[in-house]
Design an enzyme around this catalytic site. Structure first.
Site, PDB file in Angstrom:
ATOM      1  N   THR A  58      40.486  36.939  62.371  1.00 62.22           N
ATOM      2  CA  THR A  58      40.361  35.482  62.232  1.00 62.22           C
ATOM      3  C   THR A  58      39.906  35.049  60.843  1.00 62.22           C
ATOM      4  O   THR A  58      39.956  33.873  60.519  1.00 62.22           O
ATOM      5  CB  THR A  58      39.371  34.926  63.278  1.00 62.22           C
ATOM      6  OG1 THR A  58      38.097  35.564  63.106  1.00 62.22           O
ATOM      7  CG2 THR A  58      39.879  35.177  64.690  1.00 62.22           C
ATOM      8  N   GLY A  59      39.444  35.982  60.019  1.00 58.63           N
ATOM      9  CA  GLY A  59      39.002  35.640  58.669  1.00 58.63           C
ATOM     10  C   GLY A  59      40.166  35.430  57.721  1.00 58.63           C
ATOM     11  O   GLY A  59      41.339  35.588  58.089  1.00 58.63           O
TER      12      GLY A  59
ATOM     13  N   VAL B 215      41.169  37.214  55.057  1.00 59.18           N
ATOM     14  CA  VAL B 215      41.966  38.413  54.807  1.00 59.18           C
ATOM     15  C   VAL B 215      42.738  38.799  56.064  1.00 59.18           C
ATOM     16  O   VAL B 215      43.898  39.222  55.995  1.00 59.18           O
ATOM     17  CB  VAL B 215      41.075  39.567  54.318  1.00 59.18           C
ATOM     18  CG1 VAL B 215      41.878  40.862  54.201  1.00 59.18           C
ATOM     19  CG2 VAL B 215      40.461  39.217  52.965  1.00 59.18           C
TER      20      VAL B 215
ATOM     21  N   SER C 160      34.802  34.836  69.152  1.00 55.94           N
ATOM     22  CA  SER C 160      36.242  34.534  69.212  1.00 55.94           C
ATOM     23  C   SER C 160      36.938  35.259  70.351  1.00 55.94           C
ATOM     24  O   SER C 160      38.032  34.872  70.760  1.00 55.94           O
ATOM     25  CB  SER C 160      36.919  34.921  67.888  1.00 55.94           C
ATOM     26  OG  SER C 160      36.432  34.154  66.814  1.00 55.94           O
TER      27      SER C 160
ATOM     28  N   ARG D 249      33.239  52.403  51.007  1.00 55.14           N
ATOM     29  CA  ARG D 249      33.767  52.759  49.689  1.00 55.14           C
ATOM     30  C   ARG D 249      32.946  53.843  48.998  1.00 55.14           C
ATOM     31  O   ARG D 249      33.471  54.568  48.149  1.00 55.14           O
ATOM     32  CB  ARG D 249      33.862  51.514  48.796  1.00 55.14           C
ATOM     33  CG  ARG D 249      34.994  50.586  49.214  1.00 55.14           C
ATOM     34  CD  ARG D 249      35.091  49.378  48.302  1.00 55.14           C
ATOM     35  NE  ARG D 249      35.976  48.368  48.884  1.00 55.14           N
ATOM     36  CZ  ARG D 249      35.902  47.073  48.623  1.00 55.14           C
ATOM     37  NH1 ARG D 249      34.992  46.617  47.775  1.00 55.14           N
ATOM     38  NH2 ARG D 249      36.731  46.221  49.197  1.00 55.14           N
TER      39      ARG D 249
ATOM     40  N   CYS E  22      38.710  43.679  45.195  1.00 55.83           N
ATOM     41  CA  CYS E  22      39.892  42.949  44.727  1.00 55.83           C
ATOM     42  C   CYS E  22      39.907  42.729  43.222  1.00 55.83           C
ATOM     43  O   CYS E  22      40.970  42.603  42.624  1.00 55.83           O
ATOM     44  CB  CYS E  22      40.014  41.613  45.457  1.00 55.83           C
ATOM     45  SG  CYS E  22      38.521  40.595  45.403  1.00 55.83           S
TER      46      CYS E  22
ATOM     47  N   GLY F 158      38.424  34.550  46.968  1.00 57.41           N
ATOM     48  CA  GLY F 158      37.724  35.820  47.074  1.00 57.41           C
ATOM     49  C   GLY F 158      36.399  35.719  47.801  1.00 57.41           C
ATOM     50  O   GLY F 158      35.832  36.727  48.223  1.00 57.41           O
TER      51      GLY F 158
ATOM     52  N   ARG G 268      32.802  33.351  39.071  1.00 54.09           N
ATOM     53  CA  ARG G 268      33.627  32.596  40.021  1.00 54.09           C
ATOM     54  C   ARG G 268      34.129  31.343  39.311  1.00 54.09           C
ATOM     55  O   ARG G 268      33.336  30.593  38.722  1.00 54.09           O
ATOM     56  CB  ARG G 268      32.813  32.209  41.248  1.00 54.09           C
ATOM     57  CG  ARG G 268      33.641  31.579  42.365  1.00 54.09           C
ATOM     58  CD  ARG G 268      34.518  32.601  43.054  1.00 54.09           C
ATOM     59  NE  ARG G 268      33.746  33.527  43.880  1.00 54.09           N
ATOM     60  CZ  ARG G 268      34.226  34.667  44.370  1.00 54.09           C
ATOM     61  NH1 ARG G 268      35.483  35.035  44.110  1.00 54.09           N
ATOM     62  NH2 ARG G 268      33.472  35.461  45.099  1.00 54.09           N
TER      63      ARG G 268
ATOM     64  N   HIS H 151      42.807  36.804  40.504  1.00 56.14           N
ATOM     65  CA  HIS H 151      41.670  37.251  39.701  1.00 56.14           C
ATOM     66  C   HIS H 151      42.172  37.696  38.331  1.00 56.14           C
ATOM     67  O   HIS H 151      43.097  38.514  38.223  1.00 56.14           O
ATOM     68  CB  HIS H 151      40.967  38.430  40.368  1.00 56.14           C
ATOM     69  CG  HIS H 151      40.149  38.068  41.570  1.00 56.14           C
ATOM     70  ND1 HIS H 151      39.919  36.772  41.968  1.00 56.14           N
ATOM     71  CD2 HIS H 151      39.475  38.865  42.458  1.00 56.14           C
ATOM     72  CE1 HIS H 151      39.148  36.785  43.055  1.00 56.14           C
ATOM     73  NE2 HIS H 151      38.870  38.037  43.372  1.00 56.14           N
TER      74      HIS H 151
END
Length: 358
Positions: free
Chosen positions: A12-13, A15, A40, A115, A155, A187, A243, A250
């Site tokens: 739902t976000g 991304v 949700s 990561r 990103c 972003g 930002r 970007h």
């Protein structure tokens, strides 16, 4: 071919919605499962994203799908693998992605939580595709038979890591970088940065971005040793992350110092023009035909004009010129929610499928 059923965690976000938009006509994968937070779960997708629809067209095909609770791993039992766009805290995301992998469901993640897990590869498909070879060691260490976790990087690093790698494999040692990123408001997710904070403004701080920009390229450029990924020692990177009031795309302004051997500007352009990665050689559906696109105009690349180049999957570079302090400077641009997020995740999944891991 019969399409492969896949799921999305965090569907739902922003991304997650981008994943759905890109998967709509995918030749290999079909969306069969969407999951999100408990708030949700139990709603159809249309109702779950009401008031925060980023891509209205996705409701034509996905609007009536029932949203599952991402914490209920059993809901994805019919998926060949899942994409993770989870927006939980690090520990919870790690635990949940591990749970899917432990049940035999591979996870192709966009989240940052894993990561820095030593045996989880951080993949840019054109750069370190060989890092997927660590998957058997990852599975053995955890006792996973079929499941595994592969992630994509932050990103912002997409816009300069591939050009730097192309120079590196051409024989030029890269010692130091100074990188200033100009990062789009998308972003920050949705609703992201408040409009009154970003309009007519630049915010010279994005939590965690400078650390990611300085450290993740070293893992991407690292080597597999003894069942984990050892970071590269160079380049040393100093990053400034800002930002800016841009919707998508970007930009990175980069100054590069080489070792003793230094390329001419003509040679740099030739290397970037001729560079092809494994995704291009394998003709993966989401791969750009030209991974690095050179723009000769003095005022390019520009997000508004160039972010969608080659399916929004190419890195556009321009303002290639000598540096008065280091050796070379350039501006790089990539689409942050496509190349830098969902599109990069899908390309990684295509690579894994073609290489026999899915």
């Amino acid at each position: 071919m019969k399409k492969i059923p896949v799921g999305i965690l965090g569907a739902t976000g922003m991304v997650g919605q981008q994943y759905i938009a890109l998967l709509k006509d995918h030749p290999w994968f079909c969306l069969s499962f969407v999951a999100a937070s408990a708030g949700s779960a139990g709603k159809n997708y249309r109702d779950a994203i009401a008031g925060r629809v980023r891509f209205p067209d996705i409701l034509n095909t996905t609007g009536e799908l029932m949203v599952a609770d991402a914490r209920d791993v059993s809901g994805a039992k019919d998926c060949a693998f899942v994409f993770s766009a989870l927006e939980m805290d690090k520990d919870e995301t790690c635990s949940l992605e591990d749970s899917y992998a432990a049940t035999g469901i591979p996870v192709v993640s966009n989240a940052s939580a894993h990561r820095w897990t030593p045996d989880v590869p951080v993949i840019i498909a054109e750069v370190n595709h060989h890092h997927i070879q660590i998957i058997p060691a990852q599975q053995k260490a955890r006792g996973w038979e079929k499941g595994f976790i592969v992630v994509k990087p932050n990103c912002s690093v997409q816009s300069y890591t591939t050009p730097l790698y192309a120079l590196q494999v051409a024989g030029y040692e890269i010692r130091r970088l100074i990188v200033s990123t100009l990062q789009a408001v998308s972003g920050a997710g949705y609703p992201g940065v408040a409009s009154l904070d970003i309009i007519d403004n630049i915010i010279p701080y994005i939590g965690g971005e400078e650390e990611k920009s300085e450290e993740e390229p070293l893992k991407i450029l690292g080597t597999i040793e003894g069942g984990h990924i050892k970071n590269a020692a160079f380049p040393k990177i100093s990053a400034h992350c800002n930002r800016v009031p841009v919707s998508d795309g970007h930009t990175a302004c980069v100054s590069v110092e080489f070792g003793k051997k230094k390329p001419s500007i003509k040679e740099v352009k030739k290397i970037w023009t001729e560079f092809k990665g494994l995704p291009q050689k394998l003709k993966l559906p989401s791969a750009p035909q030209q991974p690095i696109v050179i723009m000769e105009e003095n005022d390019r690349p520009q997000p508004k004009k160039d972010r969608n180049t080659d399916k929004a999957m190419a890195v556009c570079v321009g303002r290639i010129r000598p540096c008065n302090v280091f050796d070379l400077r350039f501006a790089g641009l990539s689409h942050n929610t496509i190349r830098g997020a969902a599109g990069g995740g899908i390309l990684n999944a295509e690579l894994l499928y073609k290489q026999g891991y899915l």
